[in-house]
Design an enzyme around this catalytic site. Structure first.
Site, PDB file in Angstrom:
ATOM      1  N   SER A 403       0.808  -1.220   0.000  1.00  0.00           N
ATOM      2  CA  SER A 403       0.000   0.000   0.000  1.00  0.00           C
ATOM      3  C   SER A 403       0.841   1.270   0.000  1.00  0.00           C
ATOM      4  O   SER A 403       0.344   2.333  -0.367  1.00  0.00           O
ATOM      5  CB  SER A 403      -0.946  -0.005   1.199  1.00  0.00           C
ATOM      6  OG  SER A 403      -0.230  -0.232   2.399  1.00  0.00           O
ATOM      7  N   ASP A 517       4.812  -7.844   6.286  1.00  0.00           N
ATOM      8  CA  ASP A 517       5.428  -9.070   6.817  1.00  0.00           C
ATOM      9  C   ASP A 517       5.841  -8.858   8.270  1.00  0.00           C
ATOM     10  O   ASP A 517       5.581  -9.707   9.135  1.00  0.00           O
ATOM     11  CB  ASP A 517       6.663  -9.437   5.988  1.00  0.00           C
ATOM     12  CG  ASP A 517       6.330  -9.783   4.557  1.00  0.00           C
ATOM     13  OD1 ASP A 517       6.340 -10.967   4.216  1.00  0.00           O
ATOM     14  OD2 ASP A 517       6.032  -8.852   3.789  1.00  0.00           O
ATOM     15  N   HIS A 658       0.064   5.059   6.867  1.00  0.00           N
ATOM     16  CA  HIS A 658       0.509   5.211   5.493  1.00  0.00           C
ATOM     17  C   HIS A 658       1.129   6.596   5.256  1.00  0.00           C
ATOM     18  O   HIS A 658       0.867   7.538   6.000  1.00  0.00           O
ATOM     19  CB  HIS A 658      -0.668   4.993   4.530  1.00  0.00           C
ATOM     20  CG  HIS A 658      -1.167   3.587   4.519  1.00  0.00           C
ATOM     21  ND1 HIS A 658      -2.154   3.137   5.366  1.00  0.00           N
ATOM     22  CD2 HIS A 658      -0.783   2.512   3.781  1.00  0.00           C
ATOM     23  CE1 HIS A 658      -2.383   1.855   5.150  1.00  0.00           C
ATOM     24  NE2 HIS A 658      -1.559   1.448   4.193  1.00  0.00           N
TER      25      HIS A 658
END
Length: 1474
Positions: A403, A517, A658
């Site tokens: 993203s 991850d 983000h």
């Protein structure tokens, strides 16, 4: 008697429910007393410390001691999840009522400490709780609760304080499905809840209402049962966009935030006697956090307790300052009222509700820039080397990642959290192309200043599938596991786009992954290990490396993600922490300095180090037009700060996770500068607070920097290391063009016409060990599919010789080949569907998967594209042949291979199939045993036991060599049958280059440099030779193909000639398949190892070996007398050829005549009783009579017993006897003429009488009862040469019309005859003696009439009368009977397989050396013998039927257990050959 644990648990549960359940009023509501297991709960509060005060008149000064009754509305169901363990989900649903009771009991007990007179808790009854309760279902519960409280005489409804808990599941509500929704909007489901609360406010005085969102209760329960967290809201609500964790987190936040805003608005605080408080269950919890003594109690009880504690604390804590998060191992503290704050907190009495004023965000204006460089021109000529690549030479830009590359929230306005779902790809740092560099700083916009014609960048918003995304194929929420599929799609898009010259345009691809991850790493450490992380990146890079010419890849290392904690922990910043926790729990949920956090930080470093190691290996610098350059500028990036020293949230989207456009611009600058910094001198720490200037390429180094133009030596390289061997080839073909018009015939197929390449097989094709270093034995499990001789596509022909790389010289758009390493399921395996360890039995599954992939892949036009499919199988079957010569027989091998090829022939248009002769395992026996100091001798047994562990010149080795030849013959026969040359667009060509392999030798010893470290699998050196030989074979005409491989030869690649430009087939080779050689006899080859008799004559029939049989005999009719078996014309068709009889004939030997006695004579040459010739004097113990019916069986049995008793050659007491009974055809054929005389009852009674005689008179006897065949098939057999007709010889079947009721009735009678003979053998009487057994042999149960090539009945199986069997038919019956005898009861073949093969005779195995009976098949326990009175026949049938059913069940259980044991065995590819 021992009670099973599951039954004990059920009993206790029922006892508990019965004990605790009581009713109040009209049974609508239920109360529960305190469960025993919770009485010792460590409750820390001391009520006596709170000064007494009269009951409050205001809900905002309400104390715990004022509460008089506790009630609940709703249920505690969890949202069903597809990944949740089904049994657990159903258990939870059944116990929703119990959960409510437990939660309310704990809460009520807490309150009792302060208010002893509190009334028993109230929960909806089971009848009122719906399995999928929604908000609109809560209204009726609320009305019933109110009515119950009004009627309760112990409660003063007007004056007593009530605590009401409304349970609902936000996760089951449908939230807005797009970011276009405004935060204030309420869904219809929310409106239903508002109406419910309005009703309670109107009807219930003096009430404190907890609105309890139990979404996370389900997640806590599910967290131990699934990998990917809670079920996504999009799935529940069927929202059109793809589900993701971000979507779930944002939408849940939206729902909860909407409620908080509504309730804090004062809507339910208009009266002093009523309020509603929003309570959310703790976000994440494990049983270890519960302050309960760890006993054997259920986890559901612990979760219920946790919810109760959460509710309690929520009422005690100031609203808006609730403890939201507990880490693994952290116990939940129970909060207590204090003297200062003795009351329940409401929105009005909470003086802490108004949070600290938010720090003003720094201006978020978009950051443009400019770049003025003295030289912004491209190279004078298009460079051929990536090390001489100028920025202006770049024509195509692409990106892969998550993203952060997709641009989620990059353009969102402050506070618009829902808009974080929007992917602002046009603002993405590495590929966004919105506007231009003066307003939007991205790598793409920087490069456009050098080359305005750059393409590939993304614009606007949308997901990766939108047109505006173009070559930005990053996927929001992606982990490294998805990179290979992203890379595959990127390559396909570049190939398909007409604006891109795929071969000549220079491309730059930026890859950035790893944050997700790390965020998930603590939930599954093995899955998110650094090794797996870099392996996934490696697979994606392998795809790019193998398929894309002229590429510069930026590999940006993962950032140091722990700095995110600073933003999360700073209370002055208004971040949606619920969202942050959901997005990155492993970074945020642990305490500072905890072991878990230290582990995460270390893993973060390992990700970075392993990424460095991957690039430093040099594996992506094998071509001059490709490189991967590590850009490390984010490795040590700190959290940007404000002038006040606080984390600067202006760099982040509204979710505080983000990047906002400001951060994207700063990161783009850093990436650009990193690209121009020499390898080895690149910045690893970039302070985003500072706006750095864009640097320019220097005059001395105008290129994007690579290891070579930086004069950089990879740390892993050593000056003394030898250069990597070159396994490439040169192709000097002049004509590489496709056909002038698209070919429609496989016989006119040029190499350039091939568009798809594929392969199936075993580990040789999968590529095990091809790239393994000589001393790295464990690496043999690695499947180097990109190097596989027939399906690999790594690099190019210049450095890697494979069939696809050769074909790509003719057609660069070839697809289907594999790249890199991985299993058949990996994306980069593509159409290389070979499976390590595969045998012929599994080949059909492989081709089915292959065909499905070809049909579904958008890159392949399944109907139009020409395909080359290479198949190689057989070595693993041979390596296991000695363990089960029946299972791995040449006949079975051929049948499995035929099934797979038939499937391809039936399903695949336009295909040329290369059928490669398997590699003779004798070859690697030579290598293995000739290099005992270098090969893993200790693994010989597991690698190929049947060949590596037998002695030289031993019978076992000789037998294996013969089996290898038979396998090869079967392959050749299959192809040369012509069955695959019935269509113009399909053929199978045998490529025989492996039929003989000439090894290389060093000092007289086989050269292991051609093999992987296990000395079994070929390495790349060998595969290169395999590829060359395969290609050359494909261009050689049939009949002249090279049938040997010389590993030492300097093999050059052939070229199609002008005269013969096609891949060779039988037709364009003018080749005629050799006619099948005349069959001299119907004998069989005996391939069983020497097996003697038992050490001493067995006393038990259940331990009877073939060699123990001394006497053979038979009862029956003309099929056992072998009428017509040897007849050549009508003159002698009625002769009884007893010596050829399937069950009792003994003419000649097995090699010339296949009969049961001739098979047995291989085990015991001194067998007695078989018949020979045609004379009755030589009948031996064949007492069958032509025309006999079942009623004749007792008399035949008596005759047989007398002959045995009178024979001087037979020791009646000591000799083991094998007797075969086959009768009933004449009964069926005459049934319609006299149903009573030939009834099923008479048939079975006659069989029973014969068996009774044997049971009484014969010691040591094994009786075969062969089920009668299905006679309806005889109607198909007709011809001018038939001596008689079916109508005359079997009127009951021959005279009936097709589909007539009479024929259907005869079919039914036929089945009843079969069932009768089968069931009679289960009579308990025949199981009482240890030396007597009756076994039904059912190979005729489903009779298959053999057909010829034209699909008509094959009359060679029948005598000249077309009714009795010929010698060929008798041979097939003998094989079927023998094989049935070696198959366990319940697993016997129930159909005849009349196909000619000299190797169909099964062998006893070392594990199962005996003839199978009911007992040694595992269906009966050994029981003491006892006599039973005779019983009526029909009672026997009933008992037998019951025994049969039990037997079937036992067989199923046995097979299930056996299969489960097989599945539990660990798979070791090192110990698996091909």
């Amino acid at each position: 008697m021992r009670l099973q644990p599951s039954l004990l648990l059920l009993a206790l549960l029922l006892l508990k429910v019965t004990t605790i359940q009581a009713t109040l009023g009209n049974n609508s509501w239920e109360e529960q007393t305190w469960p025993e297991g919770l009485k010792n709960f460590p409750f820390p509060c001391r009520p006596e410390e709170i000064p007494f005060s009269p009951p409050s008149e205001s809900v905002h000064s309400l104390r715990i001691s004022d509460i008089r009754v506790v009630g609940a509305i709703g249920n505690l169901e969890t949202t069903p999840d597809a990944k949740m363990v089904l049994k657990r989900q159903k258990w939870i649903e059944r116990n929703q009522m119990q959960t409510c009771m437990q939660v309310m009991t704990v809460l009520s007990d807490f309150i009792k400490k302060f208010s002893p007179s509190v009334l028993p808790l109230l929960c909806p009854s089971r009848e009122k709780v719906l399995p999928r309760m929604r908000n609109e279902d809560l209204g009726p519960q609320a009305r019933e609760l109110v009515q119950h409280m009004k009627k309760n005489q112990k409660l003063n409804f007007r004056n007593d304080w009530k605590l009401i808990n409304v349970f609902f599941n936000a996760q089951s509500q449908c939230h807005p499905c797009s970011s276009s929704q405004k935060e204030g909007n309420m869904t219809s489901s929310m409106q239903e809840l508002i109406r419910l609360l309005d009703y309670l406010q109107k009807e219930v005085p003096k009430a404190f209402v907890n609105l309890v969102d139990i979404s996370e209760l389900g997640n806590s329960i599910q967290s131990n049962n699934q990998e990917n967290g809670p079920r996504d809201i999009n799935e529940v609500c069927e929202c059109p966009q793809e589900p993701s964790r971000l979507t779930t987190a944002v939408q849940r936040w939206y729902y909860q935030n909407s409620w908080e805003k509504l309730l804090t608005s004062g809507r339910y605080d208009t009266k002093d006697t009523f309020t509603v408080i929003y309570q959310s269950f703790l976000h994440e919890m494990e049983p270890s956090v519960f302050p309960i003594k760890q006993t054997s109690g259920s986890s559901l009880k612990k979760l219920s307790t946790a919810l109760a504690v959460s509710l309690w604390n929520g009422m005690i804590d100031p609203t808006g300052k609730k403890e939201e998060f507990f880490t693994t191992g952290q116990r939940i503290p129970v909060k207590c009222p204090t003297q200062k704050h003795p009351y329940l907190f409401t929105y009005r009495n909470n003086n802490k509700l108004s949070s600290t004023p938010e720090i003003k965000r720094i201006s978020e204006t978009r950051e443009g820039t400019e770049i003025r460089c003295p030289d912004m021109d491209p190279s004078n000529a298009v460079p051929t080397s990536v090390h001489h690549l100028r920025p202006a030479d770049i024509k195509v830009i692409g990106a892969l990642g998550d993203s952060l590359t997709a641009g989620n929230g990059a353009g969102s306005t402050p506070g618009n959290i829902l808009d974080v779902l929007t992917q602002y790809r046009g603002l993405s740092w590495s590929i966004g192309g919105n506007e231009n560099i003066s307003t939007v700083t991205t790598l793409a916009n920087i490069l456009r200043e050098f080359n305005p014609s750059l393409i590939g960048f993304s614009t606007g918003t949308g997901n990766q599938n939108s047109a505006a995304a173009f070559l930005n194929q990053a996927v929001a929420g992606a982990t490294s596991e998805t990179l290979p599929s992203q890379a595959r799609r990127l390559v396909d898009l570049m190939k398909e786009n007409k604006r891109i010259n795929f071969q000549d345009d220079w491309k730059i691809v930026t890859l950035f992954i790893g944050g997700n991850d790390l965020c998930d790493s603590c939930s599954d450490p093995p899955r998110y290990s650094s090794q797996n992380f870099t392996a996934h990146i490696g697979k994606a890079l392998d795809i790019l490396h193998a398929e894309v010419p002229r590429v510069f890849v930026n590999l940006v290392t993962v950032l140091s993600i722990v700095s995110l904690r600073e933003l999360y922990q700073e209370e002055s910043i208004n971040c949606p922490r619920v969202i942050l926790r959901s997005l990155c729990p492993c970074v945020l949920k642990f305490k500072d300095n905890s072991t878990e956090l230290t582990t995460l930080i270390e893993l973060n470093k390992q990700y970075q180090e392993e990424t460095h190691r991957l690039v430093d290996s040099g594996r992506y610098d094998t071509r001059d037009d490709f490189t991967v350059v590590l850009q490390p500028f984010l490795e040590q990036v700190p959290m940007p700060k404000t002038p006040e020293g606080l984390p600067d949230s202006s760099f982040f989207a509204p979710d505080c996770f983000h990047f906002h456009s400001k951060a994207h611009a700063r990161v783009a600058r850093s990436l650009w500068n990193n690209m121009l910094e020499p390898v080895g001198e690149k910045k690893k720490e970039e302070n985003l607070e500072n706006i750095v200037d864009l640097i320019c390429p220097s005059e001395s180094q105008p290129y994007l920097r690579t290891y070579k133009n930086s004069n950089y030596t990879y740390p892993t390289a050593t000056p003394t290391s030898s250069p990597k061997p070159d396994y490439g080839s040169q192709l000097w073909c002049e004509d590489r063009a496709p056909s002038a018009s698209f070919p429609t015939s496989v016989h006119a197929l040029k190499p350039a016409d091939i568009q798809v390449v594929a392969a199936v097989g075993d580990s040789l094709t999968a590529g095990n060990g091809i790239g393994s270093k000589p001393d790295d034995l464990p690496d043999v499990i690695t499947q180097y599919r990109g190097l596989s001789y027939s399906a690999g596509g790594d690099a190019s022909l210049e450095s890697v010789t494979t069939l696809p790389n050769i074909l790509r010289e003719f057609n660069m758009n070839l697809t289907g080949f594999a790249v890199g390493v991985g299993s058949a399921d990996d994306a980069n395996a593509f159409l290389n569907q070979a499976v390590p360890g595969a045998k012929a039995e599994g080949l059909k599954k492989q081709v089915q998967t292959l065909v499905q992939k070809m049909k579904s892949d958008p890159r392949i036009n399944f109907q139009r594209d020409w395909k080359v499919i290479t198949l190689l199988i057989g070595t693993t079957d041979l390596c296991d042949y000695c363990t089960d010569s029946n299972l791995y027989s040449a006949t079975n091998f051929s049948a499995y291979l035929r099934d797979a090829l038939d499937f391809l022939h039936r399903e695949v248009p336009r295909a040329l199939v290369n059928l490669v002769d398997f590699m003779n395992p004798i070859i690697f026996r030579q290598v293995f045993l000739g290099n005992q100091d270098k090969c893993p001798m200790t693994q010989a047994c597991s690698l190929c036991n049947c060949l590596l562990t037998v002695r030289e010149d031993s019978p076992e080795l000789a037998r294996m060599k013969e089996v290898v030849k038979v396998y090869q013959t079967k392959i050749r026969e299959l192809v040369e049958s012509g069955r695959y040359d019935t269509r113009e667009d399909f053929t199978i060509v045998l490529q025989p280059f492996l039929e003989e392999v000439k090894l290389a030798f060093q000092d007289g010893i086989p050269d292991v440099s051609f093999f992987a470290p296990d000395c079994i699998h070929p390495n790349q050196k060998f595969h290169s030779q395999l590829s060359r030989a395969l290609w050359n074979n494909m261009l050689q005409p049939l009949g002249k193909k090279m049938d040997f491989l010389d590993l030492t030869a300097d093999t050059t690649l052939s070229c199609p000639s002008l005269e013969e430009p096609f891949l060779r087939t039988y037709r364009n080779s003018n080749y005629t398949y050799p006619a099948n050689p005349a069959i001299e006899n119907w004998g069989s080859d005996f391939l069983c190892p020497e097996q003697g008799s038992s050490n001493s004559a067995p006393s038990s029939v259940h331990q009877l070996r073939p060699a123990d049989i001394k006497v053979v005999a038979a009862l029956g009719d003309s099929l056992t007398t072998a009428v017509g078996a040897g007849a050549k014309n009508n003159s002698n068709w009625s002769t009884a050829w007893r010596g050829l009889s399937w069950s009792i004939g003994g003419d000649g030997t097995l090699e010339t005549h296949t009969t049961l006695p001739n098979i047995l004579k291989k085990f015991n040459p001194h067998l007695h009783g078989f018949s020979t010739g045609t004379q009755e004097e030589a009948a031996g113990l064949n007492v069958a009579v032509e025309g006999a019916i079942a009623q004749d069986m007792p008399s035949q049995a008596r005759i047989l017993v007398d002959r045995m008793k009178n024979s001087s050659e037979i020791n009646l007491d000591q000799d083991w006897k094998l007797i075969t009974i086959f009768v009933g055809s004449n009964d069926l054929c005459q049934y319609c003429e006299n149903p009573e005389a030939h009834s099923v009852k008479n048939y079975v009674q006659s069989l029973q009488q014969a068996l009774d005689i044997f049971y009484k008179e014969l010691p040591r006897a094994f009786i075969n009862v062969v089920e009668i065949m299905e006679l309806v098939g005889l109607r198909q057999i007709q011809g001018e040469k038939c001596a008689v007709t079916t109508q005359s010889i079997c009127p009951c079947f021959g005279r009936s019309l097709d589909n007539s009721p009479e024929l259907q009735e005869m079919k039914n009678i036929n089945r009843h005859f079969q069932s009768g003979s089968s069931l009679i053998t289960y009579h308990h009487q025949y199981m009482e003696r240890e030396d007597f057994a009756v076994v039904v042999q059912p190979f005729f149960q489903s009779t298959v009439v053999p057909l010829d090539d034209k699909g008509k009945p094959d009359l060679s199986f029948f005598s000249v009368d077309c009714f009795h069997f010929s010698e060929r038919g008798h041979a097939e019956m003998a094989i079927a009977l023998w094989n049935n005898m070696l198959e366990p009861v319940g697993q016997k073949q129930t159909y005849n397989n009349f196909t000619h093969s000299r190797t169909k005779v099964k062998c006893p195995t070392s594990e199962n050396p005996y003839f199978f009976t009911m007992r040694n098949s595992g269906l009966l326990r050994k029981e003491a013998s006892h006599k039973t009175p005779s019983v009526p026949f029909w009672a026997v049938l009933v008992a037998a039927a019951a025994s049969f059913i039990v037997g079937v069940v036992l067989v199923m259980l046995w097979r299930t257990k056996k299969c489960s044991r097989r599945e539990e065995r660990p798979i070791s590819l090192v110990a698996t050959v091909f």
